[in-house]
Design an enzyme around this catalytic site. Structure first.
Site, PDB file in Angstrom:
ATOM      1  N   SER A  53     -18.801  19.126  15.774  1.00 54.34           N
ATOM      2  CA  SER A  53     -17.998  18.302  16.459  1.00 54.34           C
ATOM      3  C   SER A  53     -18.752  16.862  16.377  1.00 54.34           C
ATOM      4  O   SER A  53     -19.937  16.503  16.183  1.00 54.34           O
ATOM      5  CB  SER A  53     -17.787  18.621  17.812  1.00 54.34           C
ATOM      6  N   HIS A 111     -13.864   3.858  21.135  1.00 56.19           N
ATOM      7  CA  HIS A 111     -14.098   2.246  20.897  1.00 56.19           C
ATOM      8  C   HIS A 111     -13.067   1.641  21.965  1.00 56.19           C
ATOM      9  O   HIS A 111     -12.219   2.218  22.370  1.00 56.19           O
ATOM     10  CB  HIS A 111     -13.199   1.973  19.494  1.00 56.19           C
ATOM     11  N   CYS A 142     -15.050  21.720  14.594  1.00 54.82           N
ATOM     12  CA  CYS A 142     -14.675  22.632  13.775  1.00 54.82           C
ATOM     13  C   CYS A 142     -15.008  24.171  14.082  1.00 54.82           C
ATOM     14  O   CYS A 142     -16.413  24.181  14.353  1.00 54.82           O
ATOM     15  CB  CYS A 142     -15.541  22.318  12.272  1.00 54.82           C
TER      16      CYS A 142
END
Length: 264
Positions: A112, A117, A140
């Site tokens: 992962s 941000h 994943c």
């Protein structure tokens, strides 16, 4: 959904991204600059790293690398790469329910990354200021990043939240049949706690056949004192309070619905 016997690794990619918004009214240009400086310090790269590192701790993931940066004049970014953990699919809970908080048991996260941000900004004249944080958790494997959602929204208190969850790729069972999703879901809301849902107006826009799920949230209760920077409601006239309340409400409606509201 019954457990699948897979041929090899679970190759599904599951991504959760959401934007959180904090809205504020700052009367003067100096106040607006002060708000941006304040929020920029509150959510600087070090603070965001602490939040994301705690998220990794909660979900039982090991941190491989951290990249972080504060920007001039404002804003910050943090990206954390997380190591792959061996997980027995039989031990994974894929049911729809809220994920853990810091005091709860941990779940394991496979391959992962987690990134955030920030974007502080202000209106040039009207006194409105907004702070936006974009967060993405991508995995994943057999675990859904939705398990991190409940903690992150609790940690980052916000006025408005927009969320997207999507599943991409496919994985094969031992008979070679492709599976494009490996867990039941009909709404992101099912992964939130009841106390959180009680605080927000919510709206879903889902595309089930494409495994795309979208939820918007906006706080139900409005208390002007929580939206004033460097000011108190008792310092304002009744006319000023009404004007500021209308400005803030319009700003929140526009962000929530994603369109400008015309003047009436």
């Amino acid at each position: 959904m019954s457990k699948l016997k897979l041929h090899g690794f679970n190759n599904l990619t599951k991504s959760l991204s959401f934007c959180i918004y904090d809205i504020c009214y700052a009367k003067t240009a100096d106040d607006r600059d002060g708000y941006i400086a304040y929020i920029d310090e509150q959510y600087n790269a070090n603070r965001l790293t602490e939040i994301l590192s705690e998220t990794c701790s909660i979900i039982g993931a090991n941190i491989l690398n951290i990249a972080r940066q504060d920007y001039d004049p404002q804003g910050a970014s943090v990206t954390i790469l997380v190591s792959e953990e061996p997980v027995d699919p039989r031990d994974v809970d894929t049911s729809e329910h809220p994920g853990p908080l810091p005091s709860a048991v941990v779940a394991h996260l496979d391959k992962s990354h987690i990134c955030v941000h920030t974007y502080p900004e202000s209106h040039p004249e009207a006194g409105l200021c907004t702070f936006r944080a974009d967060i993405e958790v991508s995995t994943c494997g057999v675990i859904s990043p939705l398990k991190a959602l409940n903690y992150l929204i609790h940690q980052l208190e916000s006025d408005i939240v927009t969320m997207d969850y999507r599943v991409r790729g496919f994985t094969r069972d031992i008979n070679g049949v492709k599976h494009f999703i490996d867990h039941k879901i009909n709404s992101i809301q099912n992964f939130m706690s009841d106390d959180m849902k009680s605080l927000y107006h919510m709206m879903d826009v889902n595309v089930y056949q494409e495994n795309i799920f979208h939820t918007k949230m906006m706080l139900k209760d409005f208390d002007l004192k929580h939206y004033l920077f460097n000011a108190k409601p008792e310092e304002l006239s009744a006319e000023e309070k009404e004007q500021i309340t209308c400005l803030l409400y319009k700003e929140m409606q526009e962000i929530y619905y994603g369109r400008n509201v015309p003047e009436v």
